[in-house]
Design an enzyme around this catalytic site. Sequence first.
Site, PDB file in Angstrom:
ATOM      1  N   ASP A  36       0.604   8.715  12.324  1.00  0.00           N
ATOM      2  CA  ASP A  36      -0.318   7.584  12.300  1.00  0.00           C
ATOM      3  C   ASP A  36      -1.689   8.129  11.895  1.00  0.00           C
ATOM      4  O   ASP A  36      -2.348   8.813  12.680  1.00  0.00           O
ATOM      5  CB  ASP A  36      -0.372   6.947  13.693  1.00  0.00           C
ATOM      6  CG  ASP A  36      -1.383   5.817  13.786  1.00  0.00           C
ATOM      7  OD1 ASP A  36      -2.008   5.484  12.752  1.00  0.00           O
ATOM      8  OD2 ASP A  36      -1.551   5.269  14.893  1.00  0.00           O
ATOM      9  N   ILE A  37      -2.109   7.838  10.665  1.00  0.00           N
ATOM     10  CA  ILE A  37      -3.361   8.429  10.184  1.00  0.00           C
ATOM     11  C   ILE A  37      -4.591   7.927  10.944  1.00  0.00           C
ATOM     12  O   ILE A  37      -5.650   8.548  10.880  1.00  0.00           O
ATOM     13  CB  ILE A  37      -3.564   8.226   8.653  1.00  0.00           C
ATOM     14  CG1 ILE A  37      -3.653   6.732   8.288  1.00  0.00           C
ATOM     15  CG2 ILE A  37      -2.495   8.944   7.855  1.00  0.00           C
ATOM     16  CD1 ILE A  37      -4.185   6.478   6.881  1.00  0.00           C
ATOM     17  N   ALA A  60      -2.587   4.096   2.507  1.00  0.00           N
ATOM     18  CA  ALA A  60      -3.740   3.201   2.386  1.00  0.00           C
ATOM     19  C   ALA A  60      -3.372   1.777   2.787  1.00  0.00           C
ATOM     20  O   ALA A  60      -2.203   1.405   2.801  1.00  0.00           O
ATOM     21  CB  ALA A  60      -4.253   3.201   0.947  1.00  0.00           C
ATOM     22  N   TYR A 125     -11.413  -4.468   0.378  1.00  0.00           N
ATOM     23  CA  TYR A 125     -10.528  -3.361  -0.009  1.00  0.00           C
ATOM     24  C   TYR A 125     -11.327  -2.270  -0.729  1.00  0.00           C
ATOM     25  O   TYR A 125     -11.279  -1.100  -0.363  1.00  0.00           O
ATOM     26  CB  TYR A 125      -9.403  -3.889  -0.906  1.00  0.00           C
ATOM     27  CG  TYR A 125      -8.606  -2.797  -1.589  1.00  0.00           C
ATOM     28  CD1 TYR A 125      -7.805  -1.921  -0.850  1.00  0.00           C
ATOM     29  CD2 TYR A 125      -8.652  -2.643  -2.976  1.00  0.00           C
ATOM     30  CE1 TYR A 125      -7.084  -0.910  -1.475  1.00  0.00           C
ATOM     31  CE2 TYR A 125      -7.931  -1.632  -3.607  1.00  0.00           C
ATOM     32  CZ  TYR A 125      -7.150  -0.769  -2.855  1.00  0.00           C
ATOM     33  OH  TYR A 125      -6.441   0.243  -3.476  1.00  0.00           O
ATOM     34  N   TRP A 150      -3.866  -0.260 -11.390  1.00  0.00           N
ATOM     35  CA  TRP A 150      -2.700  -1.030 -11.851  1.00  0.00           C
ATOM     36  C   TRP A 150      -1.402  -0.203 -11.747  1.00  0.00           C
ATOM     37  O   TRP A 150      -0.651  -0.088 -12.710  1.00  0.00           O
ATOM     38  CB  TRP A 150      -2.912  -1.497 -13.299  1.00  0.00           C
ATOM     39  CG  TRP A 150      -4.045  -2.441 -13.530  1.00  0.00           C
ATOM     40  CD1 TRP A 150      -5.159  -2.631 -12.737  1.00  0.00           C
ATOM     41  CD2 TRP A 150      -4.207  -3.329 -14.647  1.00  0.00           C
ATOM     42  NE1 TRP A 150      -5.976  -3.568 -13.299  1.00  0.00           N
ATOM     43  CE2 TRP A 150      -5.434  -4.016 -14.469  1.00  0.00           C
ATOM     44  CE3 TRP A 150      -3.439  -3.599 -15.785  1.00  0.00           C
ATOM     45  CZ2 TRP A 150      -5.904  -4.964 -15.379  1.00  0.00           C
ATOM     46  CZ3 TRP A 150      -3.914  -4.546 -16.692  1.00  0.00           C
ATOM     47  CH2 TRP A 150      -5.123  -5.220 -16.488  1.00  0.00           C
TER      48      TRP A 150
END
Length: 286
Positions: A36-37, A60, A125, A150
Site C-alpha cells: 500500500d503506497i 497512481a 488529477y 494517451w
Amino acid sequence: MKVLVTGSAGQLGQDLVLLLQAQGHEVLGCDRQEMDITDLDQCVEIIGGFAPDAVIHCAAHTAVDAAETDIDAAYMINATGSRNVALAAEKVGAKMVCISTDYVFDGMGTQPYHEYDNTDPHSIYGKSKRAGEILVQSLSTKFFIVRTSWVYGKYGNNFVKTMLKLGQEKPLLQVVHDQVGSPTYTVDLANFLLELIQTEKYGVYHASNSEFCTWYEFTQAIFAEAEDILGLKFTAKLEPCTTEQFPRPAPRPAYSVMEHLSIRTNGFQDIQPWRQGLRDFLHELK
C-alpha cells in the site's frame, strides 16, 4: 539489476514486469495487495527488504473525472504515495522513476511542451500528479520524472480497445477532433524506461510515441490498421465532434503534445511514431 515496480497490475506495470524479466533482471512487482503506497512504514519495509537498484513507480490514481470530487484520494495516492516510495527508495540508494503525465501542463499551448516549461495543471488529477513530481524531485537524489500521454496496451481497458469494440457495435461514433496529443504504446514506453534505468542521466523526460494526432484521427487510424492487420469490419460511421459536445467533470487538455528534448539531449534514440506503435500493438493483439 534488481527492479521493483509499483502498480504492477496496471497497463504499463504488466508490460514492464514482463520486459524486465525477459531481459534477465530480478523483478519484484507490487500492486495494491503487495504494497500500500499510502503506508510509509510498509513502503520502507518492502522496498528495504528487496533492496532494489531501481524503483519504477507506476502506481497512481488515474480516474481523472473521479479525482475532481475525491480530492483526498487523488492526493493521498499521487502525492503522498509518491513521497513514500521516493523516501523508501532513497533509504536503500535506489534510482527512482516516477511516471507522470501531460496533465501537469495547462493544455492550452500551440507548441509542444518542453520538459522545463512551467507547469500549470487545471484538473485535480494533474495537480496531484504535479505534487508527486515535486516531492520526488525534492526527496530523491537519483530521480527520473517521466511524463507520458494517451497510454494504451494489451492489459487493462483503454481507448484503442474501446474503439475496436464500439466500431463493430455502433452505427455512429462521434470522436473529439479538438484535442491533440501523442498516443503511447506501453511496450514502447517500457523499453525506454528499461534503457533509462541503466544510466545515471537523471532528470525530467517526456516519453510518448513521437508525432501527434487528434482523438478522431487516432480512431481513423485504429479502424484502418485493424481492418488491415486483424481483418475486422467496422460498421460505425465515424464523425468528428467538439469537446463541448461531451462535457466531463475534469477539464481535458486541448493540446498536450510534448517535446522530447531530454531524450535527444541525453543521447537516447527517440521513441517510434505513434502509428507504428499502433501497428505493433495490433500485431500483439493478433
